[in-house]
Design a protein around this motif. Structure first.
Motif, mmCIF file in Angstrom:
data_model
loop_
_atom_site.group_PDB
_atom_site.id
_atom_site.type_symbol
_atom_site.label_atom_id
_atom_site.label_comp_id
_atom_site.label_asym_id
_atom_site.label_seq_id
_atom_site.Cartn_x
_atom_site.Cartn_y
_atom_site.Cartn_z
ATOM 1 N N VAL A 115 0.852 -1.191 0.000
ATOM 2 C CA VAL A 115 0.000 0.000 0.000
ATOM 3 C C VAL A 115 0.885 1.237 0.000
ATOM 4 O O VAL A 115 1.804 1.361 0.822
ATOM 5 C CB VAL A 115 -0.938 0.005 1.221
ATOM 6 N N ALA A 116 0.622 2.146 -0.916
ATOM 7 C CA ALA A 116 1.447 3.347 -1.068
ATOM 8 C C ALA A 116 1.106 4.395 -0.009
ATOM 9 O O ALA A 116 0.078 4.315 0.678
ATOM 10 C CB ALA A 116 1.258 3.939 -2.458
ATOM 11 N N ILE A 117 1.972 5.389 0.087
ATOM 12 C CA ILE A 117 1.729 6.562 0.914
ATOM 13 C C ILE A 117 1.505 7.738 -0.031
ATOM 14 O O ILE A 117 2.388 8.097 -0.806
ATOM 15 C CB ILE A 117 2.928 6.850 1.839
ATOM 16 N N ASP A 118 0.310 8.312 -0.001
ATOM 17 C CA ASP A 118 -0.027 9.457 -0.853
ATOM 18 C C ASP A 118 -0.011 10.733 -0.033
ATOM 19 O O ASP A 118 -0.645 10.814 1.025
ATOM 20 C CB ASP A 118 -1.405 9.267 -1.492
ATOM 21 N N GLU A 119 0.691 11.745 -0.559
ATOM 22 C CA GLU A 119 0.802 13.013 0.150
ATOM 23 C C GLU A 119 0.548 14.175 -0.806
ATOM 24 O O GLU A 119 1.091 14.207 -1.913
ATOM 25 C CB GLU A 119 2.206 13.168 0.746
ATOM 26 N N LYS A 180 19.576 -9.363 -19.400
ATOM 27 C CA LYS A 180 18.762 -10.519 -19.045
ATOM 28 C C LYS A 180 19.483 -11.400 -18.024
ATOM 29 O O LYS A 180 20.685 -11.606 -18.102
ATOM 30 C CB LYS A 180 18.439 -11.338 -20.297
ATOM 31 N N SER A 181 18.723 -11.895 -17.050
ATOM 32 C CA SER A 181 19.203 -12.767 -15.961
ATOM 33 C C SER A 181 19.990 -12.024 -14.889
ATOM 34 O O SER A 181 20.487 -12.639 -13.944
ATOM 35 C CB SER A 181 20.060 -13.916 -16.516
ATOM 36 N N THR A 182 20.094 -10.695 -15.004
ATOM 37 C CA THR A 182 20.748 -9.899 -13.963
ATOM 38 C C THR A 182 19.767 -9.663 -12.819
ATOM 39 O O THR A 182 18.597 -9.345 -13.041
ATOM 40 C CB THR A 182 21.215 -8.540 -14.517
ATOM 41 N N TYR A 183 20.236 -9.803 -11.591
ATOM 42 C CA TYR A 183 19.396 -9.558 -10.428
ATOM 43 C C TYR A 183 19.544 -8.106 -9.992
ATOM 44 O O TYR A 183 20.658 -7.558 -9.962
ATOM 45 C CB TYR A 183 19.778 -10.496 -9.280
ATOM 46 N N VAL A 184 18.422 -7.469 -9.692
ATOM 47 C CA VAL A 184 18.426 -6.061 -9.294
ATOM 48 C C VAL A 184 17.569 -5.888 -8.046
ATOM 49 O O VAL A 184 16.742 -6.736 -7.716
ATOM 50 C CB VAL A 184 17.881 -5.162 -10.420
ATOM 51 N N PHE A 185 17.786 -4.774 -7.348
ATOM 52 C CA PHE A 185 16.978 -4.416 -6.187
ATOM 53 C C PHE A 185 16.161 -3.171 -6.536
ATOM 54 O O PHE A 185 16.717 -2.168 -6.989
ATOM 55 C CB PHE A 185 17.857 -4.142 -4.965
ATOM 56 N N ILE A 186 14.859 -3.261 -6.346
ATOM 57 C CA ILE A 186 13.955 -2.149 -6.650
ATOM 58 C C ILE A 186 13.526 -1.502 -5.343
ATOM 59 O O ILE A 186 12.820 -2.128 -4.535
ATOM 60 C CB ILE A 186 12.699 -2.642 -7.416
ATOM 61 N N PRO A 187 13.930 -0.246 -5.072
ATOM 62 C CA PRO A 187 13.561 0.397 -3.810
ATOM 63 C C PRO A 187 12.184 1.050 -3.880
ATOM 64 O O PRO A 187 11.670 1.355 -4.967
ATOM 65 C CB PRO A 187 14.644 1.467 -3.648
ATOM 66 N N ARG A 188 11.604 1.237 -2.752
ATOM 67 C CA ARG A 188 10.337 1.979 -2.651
ATOM 68 C C ARG A 188 10.689 3.462 -2.606
ATOM 69 O O ARG A 188 11.431 3.908 -1.717
ATOM 70 C CB ARG A 188 9.606 1.570 -1.377
ATOM 71 N N ILE A 189 10.200 4.248 -3.560
ATOM 72 C CA ILE A 189 10.649 5.634 -3.709
ATOM 73 C C ILE A 189 9.466 6.586 -3.833
ATOM 74 O O ILE A 189 8.370 6.181 -4.228
ATOM 75 C CB ILE A 189 11.560 5.784 -4.945
ATOM 76 N N PRO A 190 9.670 7.879 -3.520
ATOM 77 C CA PRO A 190 8.614 8.880 -3.724
ATOM 78 C C PRO A 190 8.576 9.321 -5.180
ATOM 79 O O PRO A 190 9.615 9.561 -5.797
ATOM 80 C CB PRO A 190 9.048 10.037 -2.806
ATOM 81 N N LEU A 191 7.375 9.398 -5.747
ATOM 82 C CA LEU A 191 7.187 9.789 -7.142
ATOM 83 C C LEU A 191 6.148 10.893 -7.210
ATOM 84 O O LEU A 191 5.136 10.851 -6.514
ATOM 85 C CB LEU A 191 6.727 8.588 -7.972
ATOM 86 N N PHE A 203 0.184 15.463 -6.470
ATOM 87 C CA PHE A 203 0.514 14.820 -5.205
ATOM 88 C C PHE A 203 1.746 13.940 -5.353
ATOM 89 O O PHE A 203 2.240 13.695 -6.463
ATOM 90 C CB PHE A 203 -0.672 13.996 -4.677
ATOM 91 N N LYS A 204 2.253 13.438 -4.242
ATOM 92 C CA LYS A 204 3.423 12.561 -4.206
ATOM 93 C C LYS A 204 2.983 11.182 -3.721
ATOM 94 O O LYS A 204 2.277 11.080 -2.726
ATOM 95 C CB LYS A 204 4.486 13.146 -3.268
#
Length: 287
Positions: A115-119, A180-191, A203-204
């Motif tokens: 669940v996101a945080i909306d501001e 392809k086949s590379t492992y990555v980390f996806i962070p939770r970020i403000p948009l 809003f953000k």
């Protein structure tokens, strides 16, 4: 192309050009080429039976499209690339979201919802508009509620397989392209919402920048080659060449299925659809 442009010398020139560019001495350089059919009444084209999933009811027909595009969905493993080579294409983002939400429910016991945080940009507006912000799904932002599956969840753009979830980061594997086949980390970020979009309130949203990708818009599939393509036309295509793009994403005509929603409830026309072609664009290409 419409019939009047399907002249022998033009087809031969295209064949020779593709062979030369791709440097392969096979017909059209080994590329899939689709000639647009002659139009019938109401300027519609007839889709061959072998491509069509008959329309009965919305639920049953969509389930048939899901089954043929993603057979034995529960059998896929985190190491399987089969799911990343298949997709359902449709005309608008609203239909994309609807299909993705239907398919992710096939993994209720293994999925996870973030669940996101909306501001609001103006802090004083937060209490008044917070619930309203949760209902918005503007282009360029992930959804307020993001439901993913640790083995089969895929994102838009670069297609990924989600491998592991944490509160603030997701581990994923890239399924296509140079990495392809590379492992990555996806962070939770403000948009932030784009000021170019017609949104009543800027809003953000703090969320993982991911969307499901069991289905995607036809326009976003340009340039991709896939093992199997299901096409859902809840309504006809609306831009030049859009139907061609959808039909030519698979490697073989045997790997394309189309579900056409009849224009009216009492219509049985699930075998024909509109094909948008601007003659002036084709004329300019050959002038």
């Amino acid at each position: 192309m419409k019939h009047q442009w399907q002249k022998k010398n033009m087809i031969e020139a295209l064949d020779a050009l593709l062979r030369d560019i791709i440097d392969i001495d096979t017909m059209f350089g080994g590329k899939v080429v689709v000639f647009r059919e002659r139009t019938k009444c109401e300027d519609k084209i007839e889709i061959p039976d072998s491509f069509v999933i008959p329309f009965t009811t919305e639920a049953k027909s969509l389930d048939a499209l899901f089954s043929v595009t993603y057979p034995d969905l529960h059998a896929f493993s985190p190491d399987s690339s089969m799911i990343a080579s298949r997709v359902i294409l449709t005309t608008k983002n609203d239909f994309v979201t609807e299909i993705n939400n239907m398919l992710i429910t096939k993994f209720p016991e293994r999925s996870k919802t973030f669940v996101a945080i909306d501001e609001t940009i103006e802090p004083n507006d937060q209490s008044q508009f917070e619930d309203f912000l949760h209902s918005l799904d503007p282009p360029g932002l992930p959804p307020y509620k993001l439901t993913l599956n640790p083995c089969e969840g895929l994102c838009n753009g670069t297609r990924l397989t989600c491998c592991d979830f944490r509160t603030h980061v997701i581990s994923a594997k890239i399924e296509s392209g140079d990495f392809k086949s590379t492992y990555v980390f996806i962070p939770r970020i403000p948009l932030l919402t784009s000021q170019d979009e017609k949104i009543p309130l800027q809003f953000k949203r703090t969320q993982f920048p991911l969307r499901l990708c069991f289905a995607m818009a036809i326009n976003k599939a340009q340039g991709q080659t896939l093992d199997f393509v299901g096409i859902y036309l809840h309504e006809p295509v609306f831009s030049h060449g859009q139907l061609y793009v959808a039909l030519s994403r698979a490697k073989s005509s045997n790997c394309v299925k189309i579900l056409i929603h009849p224009s009216t409830t009492d219509s049985n026309d699930d075998h024909s659809t509109y094909n948008v072609v601007y003659d002036e664009i084709i004329q300019k290409a050959f002038s």
